[in-house]
Each structure stands twice: as structure tokens, then as C-alpha cells.
Design a protein around this motif. Structure first.
Motif, PDB file in Angstrom:
ATOM      1  N   ASN A   1       0.835  -1.200   0.000  1.00 47.76           N
ATOM      2  CA  ASN A   1       0.000   0.000   0.000  1.00 47.76           C
ATOM      3  C   ASN A   1       0.874   1.256   0.000  1.00 47.76           C
ATOM      4  N   LEU A   2       2.048   1.160   0.653  1.00 44.92           N
ATOM      5  CA  LEU A   2       2.990   2.282   0.667  1.00 44.92           C
ATOM      6  C   LEU A   2       3.611   2.480  -0.719  1.00 44.92           C
ATOM      7  N   VAL A   3       3.892   1.366  -1.389  1.00 46.57           N
ATOM      8  CA  VAL A   3       4.441   1.450  -2.739  1.00 46.57           C
ATOM      9  C   VAL A   3       3.448   2.125  -3.679  1.00 46.57           C
ATOM     10  N   PHE A   4       2.182   1.727  -3.596  1.00 50.94           N
ATOM     11  CA  PHE A   4       1.159   2.314  -4.453  1.00 50.94           C
ATOM     12  C   PHE A   4       0.935   3.785  -4.107  1.00 50.94           C
ATOM     13  N   ALA A   5       0.972   4.123  -2.834  1.00 50.71           N
ATOM     14  CA  ALA A   5       0.757   5.508  -2.415  1.00 50.71           C
ATOM     15  C   ALA A   5       1.876   6.415  -2.940  1.00 50.71           C
ATOM     16  N   TRP A   6       3.119   5.945  -2.815  1.00 47.28           N
ATOM     17  CA  TRP A   6       4.241   6.729  -3.327  1.00 47.28           C
ATOM     18  C   TRP A   6       4.207   6.807  -4.847  1.00 47.28           C
ATOM     19  N   SER A   7       3.704   5.767  -5.488  1.00 43.43           N
ATOM     20  CA  SER A   7       3.576   5.793  -6.952  1.00 43.43           C
ATOM     21  C   SER A   7       2.575   6.859  -7.377  1.00 43.43           C
ATOM     22  N   ILE A   8       1.479   6.984  -6.639  1.00 36.95           N
ATOM     23  CA  ILE A   8       0.499   8.037  -6.933  1.00 36.95           C
ATOM     24  C   ILE A   8       1.118   9.416  -6.736  1.00 36.95           C
ATOM     25  N   ILE A   9       1.863   9.571  -5.645  1.00 39.87           N
ATOM     26  CA  ILE A   9       2.546  10.844  -5.405  1.00 39.87           C
ATOM     27  C   ILE A   9       3.519  11.151  -6.534  1.00 39.87           C
ATOM     28  N   LEU A  10       4.227  10.120  -6.997  1.00 41.76           N
ATOM     29  CA  LEU A  10       5.188  10.304  -8.075  1.00 41.76           C
ATOM     30  C   LEU A  10       4.501  10.752  -9.353  1.00 41.76           C
ATOM     31  N   ILE A  11       3.344  10.179  -9.656  1.00 38.43           N
ATOM     32  CA  ILE A  11       2.589  10.600 -10.838  1.00 38.43           C
ATOM     33  C   ILE A  11       2.195  12.071 -10.729  1.00 38.43           C
ATOM     34  N   ILE A  12       1.724  12.467  -9.538  1.00 35.26           N
ATOM     35  CA  ILE A  12       1.347  13.866  -9.313  1.00 35.26           C
ATOM     36  C   ILE A  12       2.556  14.778  -9.470  1.00 35.26           C
ATOM     37  N   VAL A  13       3.701  14.332  -8.940  1.00 33.74           N
ATOM     38  CA  VAL A  13       4.928  15.121  -9.025  1.00 33.74           C
ATOM     39  C   VAL A  13       5.356  15.300 -10.483  1.00 33.74           C
ATOM     40  N   VAL A  14       5.305  14.223 -11.267  1.00 34.38           N
ATOM     41  CA  VAL A  14       5.690  14.304 -12.684  1.00 34.38           C
ATOM     42  C   VAL A  14       4.791  15.283 -13.433  1.00 34.38           C
ATOM     43  N   LEU A  15       3.483  15.189 -13.219  1.00 37.85           N
ATOM     44  CA  LEU A  15       2.550  16.101 -13.877  1.00 37.85           C
ATOM     45  C   LEU A  15       2.794  17.541 -13.449  1.00 37.85           C
ATOM     46  N   LEU A  16       3.098  17.735 -12.168  1.00 35.28           N
ATOM     47  CA  LEU A  16       3.349  19.083 -11.657  1.00 35.28           C
ATOM     48  C   LEU A  16       4.629  19.665 -12.248  1.00 35.28           C
ATOM     49  N   VAL A  17       5.680  18.858 -12.306  1.00 36.02           N
ATOM     50  CA  VAL A  17       6.947  19.321 -12.866  1.00 36.02           C
ATOM     51  C   VAL A  17       6.771  19.714 -14.325  1.00 36.02           C
ATOM     52  N   GLU A  18       6.121  18.857 -15.118  1.00 39.37           N
ATOM     53  CA  GLU A  18       5.907  19.161 -16.527  1.00 39.37           C
ATOM     54  C   GLU A  18       5.073  20.421 -16.702  1.00 39.37           C
ATOM     55  N   HIS A  19       4.065  20.593 -15.860  1.00 42.65           N
ATOM     56  CA  HIS A  19       3.205  21.776 -15.958  1.00 42.65           C
ATOM     57  C   HIS A  19       3.982  23.046 -15.619  1.00 42.65           C
ATOM     58  N   LEU A  20       4.746  23.009 -14.533  1.00 44.31           N
ATOM     59  CA  LEU A  20       5.493  24.192 -14.118  1.00 44.31           C
ATOM     60  C   LEU A  20       6.559  24.574 -15.134  1.00 44.31           C
ATOM     61  N   VAL A  21       7.276  23.579 -15.641  1.00 41.59           N
ATOM     62  CA  VAL A  21       8.326  23.858 -16.622  1.00 41.59           C
ATOM     63  C   VAL A  21       7.720  24.419 -17.901  1.00 41.59           C
ATOM     64  N   GLU A  22       6.621  23.797 -18.374  1.00 43.44           N
ATOM     65  CA  GLU A  22       5.984  24.268 -19.595  1.00 43.44           C
ATOM     66  C   GLU A  22       5.427  25.678 -19.418  1.00 43.44           C
ATOM     67  N   LYS A  23       4.772  25.933 -18.295  1.00 46.39           N
ATOM     68  CA  LYS A  23       4.192  27.250 -18.051  1.00 46.39           C
ATOM     69  C   LYS A  23       5.276  28.312 -17.941  1.00 46.39           C
TER      70      LYS A  23
END
Length: 215
Positions: free
Chosen positions: A185-207
């Protein structure tokens, strides 16, 4: 497989913990340092290579080799040579540099030859004024695309390197600890956080890059 409710509960516990954000910031710090170095060298060498085919021919075998080598091979080799301290930066740089370099090189090559001819008549095409007024503005869209691609790819590569090297205070290590302790459950939770982080990084860099380009 953990139950979805257990994963969401663990995710909530992570999100309300200050330790989680210190871990994310540590990984972010490594990422932005590496992207900064990769952009600086990729921009400089890509710009010069676009103006001087000799440098392009010299760097081509190196860039092609870095782009074709398996990621796991690069990670293992660098870890053996440099240990866990600097390996994360070196690994991420070796995989991001070719993308940014090629993007800048393509940008320079797509500049209208007529503009280059006019630039030669006005001043030396390699002069600081020519680079500032022609090469950099016209190649920026290609460079922007390369950096956006590198941001998303960089965080994924970095987490894999953190996982293998078990770097302290890192997302990769947290996923590793969750696996060996059978806390899926910890692995899946961190994976979700990682997905959010990737989307956030791409959004911030692009913006940020779009705003800079328009200004």
C-alpha cells in the motif's frame, strides 16, 4: 494487491506528514540541479554544433551512444564508478543531455538560411549579437520542447536511480523500503505521489518556459 481504501488511507497519511515533503524536495533538488546543468551544456554545445559541423560530427557518436544505451546499464556502470553520492546527478545528466542538445541543434538547423545570409552580411554570424538576436530566439521553441520532455523523463530516471542506489531521503528509497517490508500500500501511495509530481513538474516547466518565450 492492497485494497484501494488502504492505499488511499496511506496516501492521506503521507500527504499530512512533513517528512513526505522533505523527501519530495530532496528529489526535486537533485532534478533541478541536473536539468540546469544539462540545459547549460546542451544549449551551448547544441548552438555551437549548429554553427560548426565539425563539432557536430565529433559529438554525434557520443550523443548516439548515450541515447541508445539501456538505462539500467548506465545506472549500474555509474554506480560502480562513482558510488552513491554523485551517481544520481551523473546518471540523470547522461540521459537528459542528449535530448536537450539535440533539441537545440535541431532548432539552429531549422533557422531560415536567408536569415543566416543576412546575418553574415551585417556581422559575423558567431558574434554575441548574432547569437542573441537570431540564434537563441529562433531556436527557443525547440529547446523548450526538449526541456519539457527532459523534466518528465528526468524525474522518472532519477527515482529509478534512487531506488537502485537506495539514496537517503529520496522517493526511490521510500518505494524500495515499501517493497522489502511488504507494505505494498505504501508502494502504491508513493507511486500516486510520483505521478502527481511528474505532472506538476511538466506543468510548471511548460508554463514557465511559455511565459518566458512570450515575454
Amino acid at each position: 494487491m492492497p485494497q484501494p481504501f488502504d492505499v488511499l488511507e496511506t496516501l492521506w497519511e503521507l500527504l499530512i506528514s512533513l517528512k513526505t515533503y522533505s523527501i519530495i524536495l530532496a528529489t526535486f533538488k537533485r532534478l533541478f540541479i541536473t536539468i540546469g546543468i544539462s540545459t547549460l551544456l546542451g544549449l551551448s554545445l547544441g548552438l555551437i554544433s549548429g554553427m560548426h559541423y565539425q563539432l557536430e560530427a565529433f559529438l554525434k557518436p557520443i550523443v548516439v551512444s548515450l541515447r541508445t544505451l539501456p538505462v539500467i546499464s548506465i545506472i549500474v556502470i555509474v554506480l560502480i564508478l562513482y558510488g552513491n553520492v554523485f551517481s544520481l546527478y551523473i546518471i540523470t545528466f547522461l540521459l537528459l543531455f542528449p535530448i536537450i542538445y539535440q533539441a537545440e541543434l535541431d532548432g539552429v538547423k531549422h533557422i531560415d538560411p536567408l536569415l543566416i545570409s543576412v546575418l553574415k552580411l551585417e556581422c559575423n554570424r558567431c558574434s554575441p549579437r548574432g547569437i542573441r538576436m537570431v540564434y537563441l530566439p529562433l531556436s527557443l521553441p525547440f529547446l523548450r520542447t526538449g526541456i519539457i520532455q527532459s523534466a518528465g523523463l528526468g524525474i522518472k530516471i532519477l527515482v529509478v536511480a534512487e531506488y537502485i542506489s537506495q539514496a537517503k531521503v529520496s522517493i526511490g528509497r521510500e518505494i524500495y523500503l515499501g517493497r522489502i517490508n511488504l507494505e505494498y500500500n505504501l508502494v502504491f501511495a508513493w507511486s500516486i505521489i510520483l505521478i502527481i509530481v511528474v505532472l506538476l513538474v511538466e506543468h510548471l516547466v511548460e508554463k514557465y518556459l511559455i511565459t518566458t518565450y512570450k515575454n
